[in-house]
Design a protein around this motif. Sequence first.
Motif, mmCIF file in Angstrom:
data_model
loop_
_atom_site.group_PDB
_atom_site.id
_atom_site.type_symbol
_atom_site.label_atom_id
_atom_site.label_comp_id
_atom_site.label_asym_id
_atom_site.label_seq_id
_atom_site.Cartn_x
_atom_site.Cartn_y
_atom_site.Cartn_z
ATOM 1 N N GLY A 107 -4.403 0.465 -1.013
ATOM 2 C CA GLY A 107 -3.725 -0.705 -1.553
ATOM 3 C C GLY A 107 -4.213 -1.956 -0.867
ATOM 4 N N LYS A 108 -3.332 -2.938 -0.717
ATOM 5 C CA LYS A 108 -3.680 -4.174 -0.026
ATOM 6 C C LYS A 108 -3.328 -4.031 1.448
ATOM 7 N N SER B 81 -12.143 -8.158 -0.878
ATOM 8 C CA SER B 81 -11.283 -9.249 -0.444
ATOM 9 C C SER B 81 -11.625 -10.471 -1.269
ATOM 10 N N PHE C 286 0.824 -1.210 0.000
ATOM 11 C CA PHE C 286 0.000 0.000 0.000
ATOM 12 C C PHE C 286 0.861 1.264 0.000
ATOM 13 N N THR D 201 -8.281 -5.174 -0.445
ATOM 14 C CA THR D 201 -7.677 -4.172 -1.316
ATOM 15 C C THR D 201 -8.643 -3.002 -1.420
#
Length: 430
Positions: A117-118, A179, A103, A155
């Motif tokens: 981000g993730k 997800s 991220f 994410t």
Amino acid sequence: MAALAVLALSGAGAARAAGADGDGGDGPSLSWSAFGTAGYAVSDRAWRYQRFVDDGGTFKRDTVLGAQVDLQLTPQWSATLQPRLAPATRNDTRWDLTAAWAFAAWRPNNDWLLRVGKLRVPFMLRSAQLDVGQTYDEARVPTEVYSLLPASDFTGAHLSRNWSRGGGELALDLYHGDSPLVNRNRVWLREPSLGAAPAVMFSDLEITVTGAVLSWNTPDLSARAGVHHTRVRNADGSGLLVRPRWVDLGGGAGYWQTRGAGLERVSNSNNVALTLGAEAQLGGGWRLAAEWLRIIPRELEMGMSSTSAYLTAYRSWSALTAYATVAAIHPGSGPLKWVQQLETTTVPGSVQDASALNASMRARADIVPLFRQRSLALGASYALSPTSKLKAEWLHTHAQGSQFMDVPAGQGLLQPRRVNVLSVSYSFAF
């Protein structure tokens, strides 16, 4: 995969060295860290518990290796990457190297933080450091709470706002994202079809998560409460079964239809999760932690519905910490009712295709997310250094219907079962 993890760690180390050679001002800099756990667990049962643990022993339940690379571009902008090597979520025999975190972050001042981000969903007290076993004393966080979370990573975007209040800090976290749990929803089937051997099924699910979490932190107390919404759908676009349909065969016989035409289905399943937890220092080396999770399905009568909680007491003497944990899960009325119905309904042998109809009901009962169990864990950790710990734990679990247990073929899901698990592990972080 192990080689890739080593390359990731060595690359991170090189990045740290490069950053250290910088001018030390407000320019870009790189730093890295690494973490891991080597864990072994063995039970007194031939069938598997918590996916991997049986009387043959396994390193897969708790072993993980990871690294984290942080790029500080300016005082306000940064980026983080966390590669992680662990047992695959879509296969019981493989290991996967994935990006647990990836991220970019913007911090305009000390009170605000936006990450995109993730990321890790901020569900529970230990959600952010689940993989970093060195940061907590238990051999593993309580399965009865942490393994029931609707999603762990997502994410999307995560916004945090902090307020300093006296001797503590109040924080509000808001998040939203997707997800994709493709091939991650694991189900153990006692008899996938008539005459077939037991097997594991991984279904393709996608989850959208949205939530708000309020936290309070002082040197002696950490508390967290959250409200979370999840929307679950099949990745292939097929509908989710709301409930089976009763088919009357006449003469007092009948069965529950679980597949085919004529069934009520929905494209999405909406669920609400409520979380509450606290950890307090009591003085004299004593500490308490407790967390509670309630999951409420909105459309699916056979959907995940449960209330779970745990309480852990710790006592520390210098580098040694002993602990005792009691934990339990109580299912909602929906999944329990349907498992009972599907398990106890039997089509007489005189009916055509009776064996196949009975097998279809048992297979659907396996898929219902039923969890009804309680556990007692006694364990200890010893800090070999500020960055490493040795841990050992004895766990006793009693269940009357639990998807954490791979029930042998021919046995009932609601049959009482007990299992004892011994675990030892070494965790580090630097």
